[in-house]
Design an enzyme around this catalytic site. Structure first.
Site, mmCIF file in Angstrom:
data_model
loop_
_atom_site.group_PDB
_atom_site.id
_atom_site.type_symbol
_atom_site.label_atom_id
_atom_site.label_comp_id
_atom_site.label_asym_id
_atom_site.label_seq_id
_atom_site.Cartn_x
_atom_site.Cartn_y
_atom_site.Cartn_z
ATOM 1 C CB ALA A 153 -0.874 0.041 1.073
ATOM 2 C CE1 TYR A 154 5.557 5.532 2.768
ATOM 3 C CE2 TYR A 154 7.075 4.094 2.029
ATOM 4 C CZ TYR A 154 6.933 5.195 2.506
ATOM 5 O OH TYR A 154 7.894 6.218 2.784
ATOM 6 C CB ALA A 155 5.538 -0.060 -2.402
ATOM 7 C CB SER A 157 0.658 5.712 -1.522
ATOM 8 O OG SER A 157 1.834 5.718 -0.745
#
Length: 299
Positions: A153-155, A157
């Site tokens: 999810a972080y990557a 974004s």
């Protein structure tokens, strides 16, 4: 005096960058979400710091802050905007709550874009601007170029921030406004500690339970070689002030093992390395099958 706006200055990179810029003669506007943080940072950084109370996901509050800054800087405009606010949570995409996945995009992508659009007029996005064009510095990550498991999810974004920044930079050429990406590796900040707060019971019954523990331990071990926050704040200042800045500043905490090798390895090889490191039982078989398939196709 040159004015810079930084989002997310209560701690970490935002705070360090505000402190560094003030020490080099800038006036900093900094966003925080709570009044007690605003008062604390104001006391610590002094009269060259002006707190702005807004959450980057609150469009109305962002536009209100832009109006306040306009009243204060008038025709001087903003020298720069540093989009720093963001979150990082980890977990397997198969099981991570949808709300947490969406929050990464609401804050890291849409919040960044909303702030940028609100403050673009103060950066000179107008043909009749009365001040030189400013610069936009977006905090991305090495995870915006290399996506590891359980940081999906972080990557995702940050991959979006990369594309958005490239497009925005090319669109803003007509105004002379530059857009620069900062891509750090692990940094000693509260966001790193929050990212390590994995809700293990949430995934305890999943097939990833044991692997997640290995991954969590591996990330925790990176604390020892995580970058000092001051390293990143100095690069942010460089990106804002250099006559000819790079479009990207990559700051890996372990350049060889966490940037160059994974960046240049073929995808299947990196899959195998990651899988073997985390103890995936299928990693060796997948690699063998992929290699055999490549040989068959080439023949």
């Amino acid at each position: 005096m040159k004015h810079v706006l930084i989002t997310g200055v209560s701690t970490g990179i935002g705070y360090a960058s505000a402190k560094d810029l003030i020490e080099h003669g800038f006036h900093v506007f900094g966003s925080v979400r709570r009044r007690d943080d605003a008062d604390r940072v104001q006391r610590e950084l002094g009269p060259s710091f002006t707190p702005l109370l807004f959450d980057v996901t609150d469009g109305k509050a962002v536009r209100s802050a832009a109006g306040l800054v306009q009243e204060m800087v008038r025709d001087e405009g903003l020298f720069g905007l540093v989009n720093n606010a963001g979150i990082c949570l980890m977990g397997p995409l198969m099981h991570m709550p949808e709300r947490q996945i969406r929050d990464h995009f609401e804050i890291n992508v849409f919040g960044l874009l909303d702030v940028t659009r609100a403050f673009l007029p103060l950066l000179g996005a107008s043909r009749d601007a009365r001040h030189p064009p400013g610069r936009i510095v977006n905090l991305s990550s090495v995870s915006g170029r290399i996506a590891y498991p359980f940081l999906g999810a972080y990557a995702a974004s940050k991959f979006a921030v990369e594309a958005l920044s490239d497009s925005l930079r090319r669109e803003l050429l007509i105004y002379g406004i530059d857009v620069i990406l900062i891509e750090p590796g692990a940094v000693r900040t509260p966001i790193w500690d929050k990212g390590l707060e994995l809700d293990m019971p949430q995934y305890a019954t999943s097939d990833y339970a044991d692997i997640l523990k290995t991954f969590h331990d591996d990330l925790s071990g990176q604390r020892d070689d995580a970058l000092p926050v001051e390293t990143v704040s100095r690069v942010i200042r460089r990106a804002l002030t250099r006559r000819r800045p790079k479009t990207r500043y990559v700051i890996p905490n372990s350049p060889l093992t966490r940037w160059w090798i994974p960046h240049w390895l073929p995808d299947r090889w990196l899959d195998f390395v990651v899988g073997r490191h985390l103890g995936y039982p299928q990693a060796m078989r997948h690699m063998r099958d992929a290699t055999a398939d490549g040989v068959n196709k080439s023949s």
